[in-house]
Motif scaffolding. Sequence first.
Motif, short mmCIF file in Angstrom:
data_model
loop_
_atom_site.label_atom_id
_atom_site.label_comp_id
_atom_site.label_asym_id
_atom_site.label_seq_id
_atom_site.Cartn_x
_atom_site.Cartn_y
_atom_site.Cartn_z
N VAL A 49 0.82 -1.21 0.00
CA VAL A 49 0.00 0.00 0.00
C VAL A 49 0.86 1.26 0.00
O VAL A 49 0.70 2.13 -0.85
N PHE A 50 1.77 1.36 0.94
CA PHE A 50 2.56 2.58 1.08
C PHE A 50 3.54 2.76 -0.09
O PHE A 50 3.85 3.89 -0.46
N GLY A 51 3.99 1.69 -0.69
CA GLY A 51 4.89 1.79 -1.82
C GLY A 51 4.21 2.30 -3.08
O GLY A 51 4.85 2.92 -3.93
N MET A 52 2.90 2.08 -3.19
CA MET A 52 2.16 2.50 -4.38
C MET A 52 1.71 3.95 -4.32
O MET A 52 1.40 4.54 -5.36
N VAL A 53 1.66 4.53 -3.13
CA VAL A 53 1.14 5.90 -2.99
C VAL A 53 1.86 6.90 -3.89
O VAL A 53 1.20 7.71 -4.55
N PRO A 54 3.20 6.89 -4.01
CA PRO A 54 3.85 7.88 -4.88
C PRO A 54 3.49 7.74 -6.36
O PRO A 54 3.64 8.69 -7.13
N PHE A 55 2.98 6.58 -6.76
CA PHE A 55 2.66 6.34 -8.17
C PHE A 55 1.20 6.61 -8.49
O PHE A 55 0.81 6.58 -9.66
N LEU A 56 0.37 6.86 -7.50
CA LEU A 56 -1.06 7.01 -7.74
C LEU A 56 -1.40 8.17 -8.66
O LEU A 56 -2.27 8.05 -9.52
N ASN A 57 -0.72 9.28 -8.50
CA ASN A 57 -1.01 10.44 -9.33
C ASN A 57 -0.80 10.14 -10.81
O ASN A 57 -1.65 10.44 -11.65
N SER A 58 0.32 9.53 -11.16
CA SER A 58 0.59 9.24 -12.56
C SER A 58 -0.33 8.14 -13.09
O SER A 58 -0.78 8.21 -14.24
N ILE A 59 -0.61 7.14 -12.27
CA ILE A 59 -1.49 6.06 -12.72
C ILE A 59 -2.91 6.58 -12.97
O ILE A 59 -3.49 6.34 -14.03
N LEU A 60 -3.44 7.29 -12.00
CA LEU A 60 -4.81 7.80 -12.15
C LEU A 60 -4.91 8.86 -13.23
O LEU A 60 -5.90 8.93 -13.95
#
Length: 80
Positions: A49-60
């Motif tokens: 969960v915490f590792g994916m947070v920095p990538f959420l903006n680009s993914i979404l």
Amino acid sequence: QQAASNVLVAVGQRFINKVMEEVLTKFQPGILPHYFVLQTFANLSVSNVFGMVPFLNSILGTMLPMLGMAKQDHMKSVFC
């Protein structure tokens, strides 16, 4: 494809940056991604969960314009 996705998720629990670097190359704006690319994102989000947070903006940000391109039911469900 499922096995490869599972391997990426397992490796992504510890090396999320390297895994996301490779998976994001298959996730380009304007091109509908393969089903298992999105499934891998979903499983990585659950396992790290915490590792994916920095990538959420680009993914979404990339995913939002693609929502209208998902016509088949299996693609609609994996986008959800």
